[in-house]
Design an enzyme around this catalytic site. Sequence first.
Site, PDB file in Angstrom:
ATOM      1  CB  THR B 146      -0.942   0.010   1.224  1.00  0.00           C
ATOM      2  OG1 THR B 146      -0.178  -0.160   2.407  1.00  0.00           O
ATOM      3  CG2 THR B 146      -1.967  -1.098   1.109  1.00  0.00           C
ATOM      4  CE  LYS B 169       0.184  -3.284   3.467  1.00  0.00           C
ATOM      5  NZ  LYS B 169      -0.508  -2.392   4.477  1.00  0.00           N
ATOM      6  CB  THR B 180      -0.970  -2.604  11.280  1.00  0.00           C
ATOM      7  OG1 THR B 180      -1.323  -2.274  12.584  1.00  0.00           O
ATOM      8  CG2 THR B 180      -2.015  -2.115  10.321  1.00  0.00           C
ATOM      9  CD  GLU B 260       1.723   5.258   6.473  1.00  0.00           C
ATOM     10  OE1 GLU B 260       1.329   5.802   7.503  1.00  0.00           O
ATOM     11  OE2 GLU B 260       0.965   4.805   5.596  1.00  0.00           O
ATOM     12  CG  ASN B 379      -0.612   8.362   8.209  1.00  0.00           C
ATOM     13  OD1 ASN B 379      -1.216   7.469   7.648  1.00  0.00           O
ATOM     14  ND2 ASN B 379       0.635   8.232   8.637  1.00  0.00           N
ATOM     15  CB  SER B 384      -4.180   5.057   3.859  1.00  0.00           C
ATOM     16  OG  SER B 384      -3.725   5.682   5.041  1.00  0.00           O
TER      17      SER B 384
END
EC number: 2.3.1.35
Lengths: 384, 384
Positions: B146, B169, B180, B260, B379, B384
């Site tokens: 993603t 992922k 997650t 991220e 974010n 997302s």
Amino acid sequence: MSVTAPLGFRAAGVVAGIKSSDARDLALVVNDGPSRAAAGVFTRNRVKAAPVLWSQQVLAGGRVHAVVLNSGGANACTGPLGFQDTHATAEKVAGALGESAGEIAVCSTGLIGERLPMEALLSGVDLAVSQISRDGGLAAADAIRTTDTVSKISFRRGEGGYMVGGMAKGAGMLAPALATMLSVITTDADVPAEQLDAVLRRATAVTFDRLDADGCMSTNDTVLLLASGASGVTPDLAEFEQTVRAVCADLARQLLVDAEGATKAIAIEVVGAASEEDAVLVGRTVSRSNLLKCAIHGEDPNWGRVLAAVGTTDAVFEADRLNVAINGIWICRGGAAGDDRSKVDLRPRDVTITVDLSAGPHSATVHTTDLTAAYVHENSAYSS
Amino acid sequence: MSVTAPLGFRAAGVVAGIKSSDARDLALVVNDGPSRAAAGVFTRNRVKAAPVLWSQQVLAGGRVHAVVLNSGGANACTGPLGFQDTHATAEKVAGALGESAGEIAVCSTGLIGERLPMEALLSGVDLAVSQISRDGGLAAADAIRTTDTVSKISFRRGEGGYMVGGMAKGAGMLAPALATMLSVITTDADVPAEQLDAVLRRATAVTFDRLDADGCMSTNDTVLLLASGASGVTPDLAEFEQTVRAVCADLARQLLVDAEGATKAIAIEVVGAASEEDAVLVGRTVSRSNLLKCAIHGEDPNWGRVLAAVGTTDAVFEADRLNVAINGIWICRGGAAGDDRSKVDLRPRDVTITVDLSAGPHSATVHTTDLTAAYVHENSAYSS
């Protein structure tokens, strides 16, 4: 005004030289009585700053003659020598006022882990004692600021003419168990210490305790309530509690709006909970979702992040009975997409996220902020 | 390589058109046997995506013939219709392979709360079935990304010549209870389902479960372990567990480095704990301090923020016996300042924060990242 709005209180805020800037950094609040009844609530962090350990002992006696507060250093994680520094500060104030140190509360805020510059601080006490006055409330509120961009003050008049005034500082480490802050609230009502304590606990439980800007609980949180009795008014206790709560709520709101880097004031309103505890738990958990806080910053009504946070709690709920509204639009119904998310207007500073657990009649609201690049910058560049 | 490193597995990764970009978004992993033994661990979030609910049922049988994974949509919080979409996906794969849907696991990742574009997805299944091959592992790993900037793959050879391979992922919502993520791990060892389950639970408990990038637990976390038995090797179970754990640890490390916005990989190493549970609790709590994560981003060895986080736990410790080292420098000793903080070099990407609770012989390490403006940007701008 602020802490000097009620009769019987004098205050000062001075430049002691604790901060490297030329800003005020030492405040003194003196209760001239006739009563010295007082109550305090403190951080639930098990790592407590020296002034918290000291002031807890003072408040155990239910009497406070003066509170000395400094910014520019938390005096937390400073060991036995740090505690001696707090003790010496209280002794210095007591000496200057001709009193016992056992009735002098001490509060500190600033960087954890460093000793205070005691020479500057003790000279500052002398200066503050020489300057205390009936109109020193604003200077005192100014002197306790750290990264706060503005002073936080509040006051309310109660029935029969007594006053409640207060000041607070917040900005960073704004989290549960009093929302990482210092606050002194004063009143000229005549209320004994035991009742002050009950009122303060109930008032803070639904105001400061429901503020969670960044999930980080401080080592120094302190809220003190001092009563001089100088108005001669003995208030109805329920009415008095309402007035104190209004001042706490007003100060909490000011802390929220001025939280580091925040551009949104977010109310997480949990309804339909099986208990108030569940409602607070869900509100607090949602308020700590970095992903949600980023989404609100980006004005994205990302209700999936709300549900993902709710799902990590052990509150009573069924996933397929959860409803979520953002600013009044029910974009999630029955655990799935509801009304059109494009209807949600997230441009205003105030944002209300309503979470309906469909599990009972209880509710609670937790207040938080968005997560912004400015928060990151402020807390990565500034050792606080 | 990745999931096709072991014998008996074929895979594919295709562009189904689920994502709005032209990137691969559908992966298929097929176990050609002779064994189809399988185990799975899933998110502990009580709000579970439809594919999690489905795959939990499949894995209860201990057999998996194929796994179909999509990026571009989580199929979470989509109600009964979302579950039907997952079911239809499994039926489609089963039909194409001439098998029962009861042995088809489904994984999804992406935005929560929106239905999947089923027409595109089902056509993608046909395309993927037509392309599965022994060298499709890399394409499959690519298709489940993603916000991941790179594919995460790993493989290890075990004693006797069997192989363990895997893909994963991660990127956002990287938190406890499997961090997650989606991961499929394959092996050509011959291990029955019950033993695979025990091995996978123990391996993930000390790898993926100790990764906490942003404290946000996903609705979709899934880790599957599939065994084909095609190598003919029946491994020693302890040795097999080590090999699976090495693959999990390697994938977890890759997830951490690619989280991220992260610029630092931070290991919170808790030692001197009264129990392993205490060590994990303290590690996880410290890893969730936004203030500390900002400080490390700013290369500020702010140990006070470590102690403030430790103090919010109910682990066994005394505040004046806490020691903290950052990158090997014990800057906090006995709950107060220790060695000179200027000695701490925070320039490297890897940062180790050691917390000594001085309360017992147990230890654990939790891995996290710094908090950056890039995380906020990613974010707040990206739904997302």
